[in-house]
Design a protein around this motif. Structure first.
Motif, PDB file in Angstrom:
ATOM      1  N   CYS A 195       0.827  -1.209   0.000  1.00  0.00           N
ATOM      2  CA  CYS A 195       0.000   0.000   0.000  1.00  0.00           C
ATOM      3  C   CYS A 195       0.857   1.252   0.000  1.00  0.00           C
ATOM      4  O   CYS A 195       1.754   1.400   0.836  1.00  0.00           O
ATOM      5  CB  CYS A 195      -0.929   0.021   1.200  1.00  0.00           C
ATOM      6  SG  CYS A 195      -1.864   1.562   1.350  1.00  0.00           S
ATOM      7  N   VAL A 196       0.596   2.160  -0.952  1.00  0.00           N
ATOM      8  CA  VAL A 196       1.368   3.393  -1.016  1.00  0.00           C
ATOM      9  C   VAL A 196       0.528   4.609  -0.627  1.00  0.00           C
ATOM     10  O   VAL A 196       0.924   5.742  -0.863  1.00  0.00           O
ATOM     11  CB  VAL A 196       1.984   3.601  -2.426  1.00  0.00           C
ATOM     12  CG1 VAL A 196       3.015   2.537  -2.722  1.00  0.00           C
ATOM     13  CG2 VAL A 196       0.910   3.626  -3.494  1.00  0.00           C
ATOM     14  N   SER A 197      -0.616   4.372  -0.021  1.00  0.00           N
ATOM     15  CA  SER A 197      -1.500   5.454   0.444  1.00  0.00           C
ATOM     16  C   SER A 197      -1.887   6.398  -0.687  1.00  0.00           C
ATOM     17  O   SER A 197      -1.779   7.608  -0.554  1.00  0.00           O
ATOM     18  CB  SER A 197      -0.846   6.278   1.557  1.00  0.00           C
ATOM     19  OG  SER A 197      -0.199   5.474   2.485  1.00  0.00           O
ATOM     20  N   CYS A 198      -2.337   5.848  -1.782  1.00  0.00           N
ATOM     21  CA  CYS A 198      -2.704   6.692  -2.920  1.00  0.00           C
ATOM     22  C   CYS A 198      -4.148   7.164  -2.843  1.00  0.00           C
ATOM     23  O   CYS A 198      -4.537   8.081  -3.549  1.00  0.00           O
ATOM     24  CB  CYS A 198      -2.482   5.950  -4.236  1.00  0.00           C
ATOM     25  SG  CYS A 198      -3.708   4.679  -4.580  1.00  0.00           S
ATOM     26  N   PHE A 206      -4.936  12.351   5.130  1.00  0.00           N
ATOM     27  CA  PHE A 206      -5.339  11.579   6.298  1.00  0.00           C
ATOM     28  C   PHE A 206      -4.522  10.309   6.434  1.00  0.00           C
ATOM     29  O   PHE A 206      -4.122   9.920   7.525  1.00  0.00           O
ATOM     30  CB  PHE A 206      -6.830  11.242   6.164  1.00  0.00           C
ATOM     31  CG  PHE A 206      -7.378  10.399   7.264  1.00  0.00           C
ATOM     32  CD1 PHE A 206      -7.638   9.055   7.067  1.00  0.00           C
ATOM     33  CD2 PHE A 206      -7.632  10.946   8.506  1.00  0.00           C
ATOM     34  CE1 PHE A 206      -8.154   8.275   8.080  1.00  0.00           C
ATOM     35  CE2 PHE A 206      -8.151  10.168   9.530  1.00  0.00           C
ATOM     36  CZ  PHE A 206      -8.416   8.830   9.317  1.00  0.00           C
ATOM     37  N   LEU A 207      -4.281   9.621   5.314  1.00  0.00           N
ATOM     38  CA  LEU A 207      -3.563   8.353   5.359  1.00  0.00           C
ATOM     39  C   LEU A 207      -2.069   8.530   5.570  1.00  0.00           C
ATOM     40  O   LEU A 207      -1.393   7.607   6.018  1.00  0.00           O
ATOM     41  CB  LEU A 207      -3.757   7.583   4.045  1.00  0.00           C
ATOM     42  CG  LEU A 207      -5.136   7.043   3.715  1.00  0.00           C
ATOM     43  CD1 LEU A 207      -5.107   6.417   2.325  1.00  0.00           C
ATOM     44  CD2 LEU A 207      -5.578   6.017   4.739  1.00  0.00           C
ATOM     45  N   SER A 208      -1.536   9.706   5.224  1.00  0.00           N
ATOM     46  CA  SER A 208      -0.077   9.870   5.200  1.00  0.00           C
ATOM     47  C   SER A 208       0.515   9.947   6.589  1.00  0.00           C
ATOM     48  O   SER A 208       0.025  10.654   7.452  1.00  0.00           O
ATOM     49  CB  SER A 208       0.310  11.118   4.409  1.00  0.00           C
ATOM     50  OG  SER A 208      -0.174  11.014   3.096  1.00  0.00           O
ATOM     51  N   THR A 209       1.604   9.204   6.770  1.00  0.00           N
ATOM     52  CA  THR A 209       2.347   9.236   8.024  1.00  0.00           C
ATOM     53  C   THR A 209       3.659   9.974   7.766  1.00  0.00           C
ATOM     54  O   THR A 209       4.014  10.212   6.609  1.00  0.00           O
ATOM     55  CB  THR A 209       2.673   7.808   8.477  1.00  0.00           C
ATOM     56  OG1 THR A 209       3.521   7.208   7.495  1.00  0.00           O
ATOM     57  CG2 THR A 209       1.410   6.985   8.640  1.00  0.00           C
ATOM     58  N   PRO A 210       4.398  10.345   8.810  1.00  0.00           N
ATOM     59  CA  PRO A 210       5.702  10.983   8.587  1.00  0.00           C
ATOM     60  C   PRO A 210       6.587  10.160   7.647  1.00  0.00           C
ATOM     61  O   PRO A 210       7.313  10.721   6.827  1.00  0.00           O
ATOM     62  CB  PRO A 210       6.304  11.043   9.991  1.00  0.00           C
ATOM     63  CG  PRO A 210       5.139  11.100  10.905  1.00  0.00           C
ATOM     64  CD  PRO A 210       4.055  10.302  10.252  1.00  0.00           C
ATOM     65  N   ASP A 217       5.743   8.512   5.081  1.00  0.00           N
ATOM     66  CA  ASP A 217       5.391   8.794   3.683  1.00  0.00           C
ATOM     67  C   ASP A 217       6.166   9.998   3.171  1.00  0.00           C
ATOM     68  O   ASP A 217       6.610  10.027   2.025  1.00  0.00           O
ATOM     69  CB  ASP A 217       3.883   9.075   3.561  1.00  0.00           C
ATOM     70  CG  ASP A 217       3.057   7.801   3.676  1.00  0.00           C
ATOM     71  OD1 ASP A 217       2.134   7.757   4.506  1.00  0.00           O
ATOM     72  OD2 ASP A 217       3.351   6.840   2.938  1.00  0.00           O
ATOM     73  N   TYR A 218       6.318  11.003   4.009  1.00  0.00           N
ATOM     74  CA  TYR A 218       7.024  12.217   3.581  1.00  0.00           C
ATOM     75  C   TYR A 218       8.529  11.995   3.515  1.00  0.00           C
ATOM     76  O   TYR A 218       9.201  12.526   2.634  1.00  0.00           O
ATOM     77  CB  TYR A 218       6.653  13.394   4.489  1.00  0.00           C
ATOM     78  CG  TYR A 218       5.190  13.742   4.388  1.00  0.00           C
ATOM     79  CD1 TYR A 218       4.304  13.474   5.429  1.00  0.00           C
ATOM     80  CD2 TYR A 218       4.662  14.290   3.219  1.00  0.00           C
ATOM     81  CE1 TYR A 218       2.948  13.755   5.323  1.00  0.00           C
ATOM     82  CE2 TYR A 218       3.306  14.571   3.102  1.00  0.00           C
ATOM     83  CZ  TYR A 218       2.456  14.302   4.154  1.00  0.00           C
ATOM     84  OH  TYR A 218       1.117  14.569   4.033  1.00  0.00           O
ATOM     85  N   GLY A 253      10.913  12.468   0.230  1.00  0.00           N
ATOM     86  CA  GLY A 253      12.181  13.187   0.232  1.00  0.00           C
ATOM     87  C   GLY A 253      13.319  12.321  -0.257  1.00  0.00           C
ATOM     88  O   GLY A 253      14.164  12.746  -1.042  1.00  0.00           O
ATOM     89  N   ALA A 254      13.319  11.063   0.183  1.00  0.00           N
ATOM     90  CA  ALA A 254      14.380  10.136  -0.216  1.00  0.00           C
ATOM     91  C   ALA A 254      14.337   9.859  -1.713  1.00  0.00           C
ATOM     92  O   ALA A 254      15.359   9.529  -2.309  1.00  0.00           O
ATOM     93  CB  ALA A 254      14.250   8.834   0.558  1.00  0.00           C
TER      94      ALA A 254
END
Lengths: 427, 220, 371
Positions: A28-31, B142-146, B148-149, B153-154
């Motif tokens: 899951c990539v949270s798309c 809403f779904l994104s966690t740190p 994810d960011y 960046g990477a």
């Protein structure tokens, strides 16, 4: 007998997690595409209704129990354990706002079968004591009485007598060696008795031998809806035993969605072995008869009509073309709604939602999706092949003050049936 | 430590470390997943699960139908642009192919460097666009966690530092090249432990899903 | 190049000395023009250089050779035709040089000590070769360790010019595993201005240009590695005539393929041009005839520190030095081993969980919902 506890629920999560689920969680990539495909989100845009989000507690259990990093985090005290309060909070996401319709599984770009995941999550929710009242009631009645609506055999027998008298057709019980064993849903027995008459008429006319069983008449499976394999196994075993006792070739699942799923896909895995008989949906059987030339019809429906695809039959059952073949026999003005076929939108009431009073409000919100499809079309009649969809559609149309009759497909076919001269081995 | 020593360290022990963590990590994660197994299916297949599984591996790269595509237009188009861009930049630049050849023993023809450079710019713009979308779309936000960011960046940094190293921007070529390689090393090290694993696991996931569809006789 | 007697006892200006050598005014100005352009100075500076050189006193130069191969001296003294670079040596008083001096033995050492004493604080110290620190006995001159001789000579120097990558950065002796503990001049001397004229060897005119600059203007502007920006401020890659091929992605794959014959970019054959600073691509070698890349061989990066350890002269710049097919195999094996271990733990965890499963009954469901 022991209590339903958080510990038992977490243990069930652990037992349910398998390679597919681990792969899905890892991919899951949270798309957010699953949310955009889910009618419980599109008609009620709360991000918590995102399909994959419904799995969050189970994902944490997976991470903590089955990944090295998760295990290390847990050992260092950095893992966030799943709490009873969380599961309580998730109950409305996993049950009220999901009909197991399968659209999310169809659109996820990395291939996650989120429907599969939610079905498994319900196993843990049940074991932890976080399943909705309505489904508990339905399961209890199904197990203890034999029908989730509390319908008992005498009620069915009375209906059968009535049909026999009205039509002169025989409706047999417990006929050993018959080709088909017919299963019913309580919904049909209670609300749509014309179904049984229609099926009987068509099968008899085709010269097929068929029977009901006094041991088991209920095809629906509350165990599947509440998400307990134990209860589902108990219920489907009754069908299997009845079928094997009567040595039938094929068991016919009625105009219902999840009954087909229970019998056709989950049943063999619940009992741990293949069947000795075939399992088919009535629509599949009717289309076979059509192909064999045993289903002659005459006349056409005047009305402009369209077909609502029951999710478990079409997208999750592979019975996509057959209802259309049948409708084209008897309808000149059949138009397809947008997204018709395997990507059609759920009625909003499947997967146990209709048996769950807590979900009444969100169920009607979800119906707005179907309403939009119907508004585009402006048809005179709506045809479908699932009694549960039918109830939801009728309720939804009424609440939205839409004057549109809903008809069952089998019923419609039966009305146009041409009596055959040579009925072969009908009794 | 001067810039050249830093570059040598980055190219030497640091790269070895990152490569080992990446390869070992990916292997570990795949075993973690597969070890949980899958129960045998006793239902009679309507279609062909094997074919369904294989089909879905490529079919899922296309949107399932037009309305879905329109509903999720930005996600799909943005996603495609940066993925294709990454593919071109990583696998079709001469310098990168030389590196790959030195590790696995074979390579392939490269594209003209300015063309790859253009792709790098487009990819960076696409990544910025999808970041903006992630921050604004209610579900994504809403779904994104740190994590994810951090992953974003990477992914972005190697492109930026690579671009700067190629164009000799800001810092000396040695330092820029060292930072570029270091940013790739960071990406490699976090790869197995983040959603970047979808690079490999999506084949598994699409297979399982497709097998289920094949079982049910549903073709996408 | 003829041998020379030390003549610091007879001071002459550079101008006087060059005229004595028979260099015409025109030739002298031509040389100043060359110096000006090679240092990217404006034409207006030429008369200033000429005037300054004219008047410059011939300084004493002491040249110390430590762990070196004499390549730097060879480079400097190479001349195809009588060249001005060679003659500049006449403009300085080269009071000590192992290769070029006539004297030997105690006589040579005495000349060195005398030059230090007589010109204390004013002489230019030129060093080539690295200095071993592991054991001073690894490299000695007349029984004196390089380290001691350097410290003594540096104490009285006006400035130090570290010629060649060995003196500037440690060079070949410092290459992994550095068995002698070789270090550069700058690693030892911290209190004197040091100009690093790196290269293996450096370009002849770069040396002379630096000396000329020092004579006329004092210390040149230096980069972060102590090299004169005039000659080391440009990247080889940025001035390489084969750059269009790099841009177009046309690379020679071997030294004799069609690409090599067509003069394509040598990146894949290990050229370190992109990270090398030197004047080779513009000033070139052998009187401007050619330079390595033009001759079909990639730049070694010889004016950069630790260029021997860049990962291989024939391996592209992008190739990391430590990873090979073997690394991949070992890493995969480690991952698989860890995976099998964690996998076994997973399987057990799951089996245990399945074993702990208690059948859910409707009685239990109703019990819970009542609470």
């Amino acid at each position: 007998m022991s209590a339903l506890t958080l510990e038992r629920g977490i243990n069930e999560f652990k037992a349910q997690l398998d390679a597919p689920m681990a792969s899905f969680f890892s991919s899951c990539v949270s798309c957010g595409m699953c949310a955009e495909a889910c009618l419980f989100y599109t008609e009620n845009p709360d991000p918590r209704h995102t399909p994959i989000y419904k799995l969050e507690p189970m994902r944490r259990v997976w991470e903590q129990e089955y990944t090295l990093v998760g295990k290390l985090k847990k050992a260092l005290g950095l893992g966030k354990p799943v709490t009873d309060a969380e599961l309580a909070e998730w109950q409305e996401l996993v049950y009220n706002n999901c009909s197991l319709c399968g659209r999310c599984s169809a659109v996820c770009p990395v291939g996650n079968d989120i429907t599969y995941m939610i079905r498994k999550m319900r196993e843990g929710m049940v074991a932890s004591g976080h399943a909705p009242e309505g489904l508990i009631g339905a399961s209890t009645r199904a197990v203890q009485i034999g029908s989730p609506m509390g319908v008992k055999l005498p009620a069915l027998q009375a209906q059968v007598k009535h049909i026999e008298k009205a039509t002169g057709m025989a409706v047999p019980f417990d006929k050993e060696g018959a080709e088909y064993l017919l299963m019913l849903s309580s919904m049909e027995i209670m609300n749509y008795p014309e179904y049984l008459e229609a099926v009987g008429k068509i099968l008899t006319n085709a010269g097929k031998t068929w029977t009901l069983s006094t041991d088991c008449f209920e095809a629906t499976n509350s165990g599947i809806q509440i998400g307990s394999s134990d209860i589902a196994r108990e219920l489907v075993s009754r069908v299997v035993n009845a079928a094997e006792k009567l040595k039938v070739k094929t068991v016919i699942s009625p105009e219902c969605g999840h009954a087909y799923t229970a019998l056709r896909w989950e049943g063999p895995n619940l009992i741990g072995r293949p069947y000795t008989f075939a399992a088919k949906h009535i629509v599949e059987v009717l289309d076979e008869l059509r192909v064999q030339g045993l289903l002659q019809t005459e006349g056409f429906e005047e009305a402009k009509l369209t077909f609502h695809d029951p999710c478990q039959l079409v997208r999750r059952g592979g019975v996509i073309q057959q209802p259309r073949n049948l409708l084209n026999l008897v309808a000149k003005n059949f138009v397809e709604m947008s997204d018709a076929g395997a990507m059609n939108w759920c009625c909003g009431a499947g997967g146990g939602v209709s048996a769950n009073e807590d979900a009444n409000e969100v169920k009607m919100k979800a119906f707005q999706r179907k309403k939009k499809q119907l508004d585009e079309l402006k048809v005179d009649t709506l045809v479908t092949a699932c009694a549960n969809c039918r109830i939801q559609l009728e309720e939804g149309l009424e609440e939205n003050e839409m004057d549109l009759p809903v008809v069952g497909l089998t019923e419609m076919i039966a009305e146009h049936l041409v009596e055959r001269e040579d009925k072969g081995g009908a009794s | 430590m001067n810039e050249v020593d830093f570059l040598l360290w980055v190219k030497g022990p640091a790269f070895t470390f990152a490569a080992v963590v990446f390869i070992a990590g990916v292997a570990l994660r795949l075993f973690e997943i597969l070890s949980l197994g899958r129960k045998q299916n006793f239902a009679v297949p309507k279609g062909n699960p094997m074919q369904g599984g294989l089909r879905e591996i490529w079919r899922r790269s296309l949107p399932v139908d037009k309305p879905t595509f329109q509903r999720s237009l930005f996600t799909i188009v943005g996603g495609y642009v940066f993925h294709i861009g990454l593919f071109v930049v990583i696998l079709l630049l001469g310098a990168h192919i030389a590196l790959i050849r030195s590790v696995i023993g074979f390579g392939w023809p490269n594209l003209p460097t300015p063309l790859v450079d253009a792709f790098a710019v487009i990819t960076m713009l696409a990544l910025l666009a999808v970041l903006a979308h992630r921050l604004r779309h209610p579900v994504k936000r809403f779904l994104s966690t740190p994590t994810d960011y951090v992953v974003w960046g990477a992914t972005f940094l190697p492109l930026l530092t690579g671009y700067m190293a190629y164009h000799h921007l800001l810092l000396s070529p040695q330092l820029m090249l060292a930072l570029h390689i270091l940013s790739v090393e960071f990406l490699l090290v976090i790869f197995p432990f983040t959603k970047l694993m979808h690079t490999f696991t999506l084949f598994l996931s699409r297979w399982y899903n497709g097998a289920s569809m094949g079982m049910r006789g549903v073709k996408s | 190049m003829r041998t020379k007697q030390p003549d610091s006892l007879f001071p002459q200006t550079v101008g006087e000395h060059l005229r004595a050598q028979g260099i015409s005014r025109r030739g002298f100005l031509k040389f100043c023009g060359l110096l000006a352009s090679s240092m990217a100075l404006a034409p207006a500076m030429v008369p200033k250089i000429a005037a300054a050189l004219e008047q410059a006193k011939r300084p004493s130069v002491i040249w110390l050779s430590f762990q070196e191969c004499t390549g730097c001296t060879e480079s400097l003294t190479r001349s195809h035709s009588p060249s001005i670079e060679g003659l500049i040596f006449d403009a300085i008083s080269l009071d000590y040089h192992h290769t070029l001096q006539a004297a030997a033995g105690y006589g040579a050492e005495e000349a060195r000590e005398a030059a230090i004493k007589d010109n204390y604080g004013n002489y230019v110290l030129v060093v080539d070769g690295s200095i071993p620190l592991d054991n001073p006995g690894f490299s000695t001159i007349a029984g004196v360790s390089n380290l001691d001789m350097l410290k003594e000579a540096a104490a009285g120097a006006a400035a130090i010019i570290a010629v060649g990558t060995c003196a500037a950065f440690g060079g070949l002796p410092k290459a992994d595993p550095n068995p002698t503990g070789a270090v550069s001049v700058a690693d030892i001397i911290k209190d004197k201005p040091i100009i690093n004229v790196s290269g293996c060897p450096p370009i002849p005119v770069v040396i002379t240009g630096v000396i000329a600059h020092f004579l006329t203007f004092g210390l040149p502007e230096l980069d972060s590695l102590g090299r004169p920006k005039a000659f080391y401020g440009q990247n080889i890659h940025d001035r390489c005539y084969r750059r269009p091929f790099y841009e177009r992605g046309l690379f020679a794959e071997t030294f004799d393929d069609e690409g090599a014959k067509a003069g394509w970019c040598l990146y894949k054959l290990g050229c370190k041009g992109p990270i090398t600073y030197n004047a080779c691509a513009t000033t070139k070698w052998n009187g401007g005839v050619s330079f390595p890349i033009q001759s079909g061989h990639g730049c070694l990066g010889c004016s950069e520190p630790d260029f021997w350890d860049f990962g291989g002269f024939y391996r592209a710049l992008s190739i990391p030095s430590g990873v090979s097919g073997k690394t991949v195999v070992y890493a995969a094996a480690t991952g698989i081993a860890a995976g099998v271990a964690v996998g076994a733990m997973n399987k057990k965890g799951k089996t245990d969980a399945v074993g702990l499963h208690k059948t859910v009954t409707v009685e239990e469901l109703n019990q819970e919902s009542q609470s």
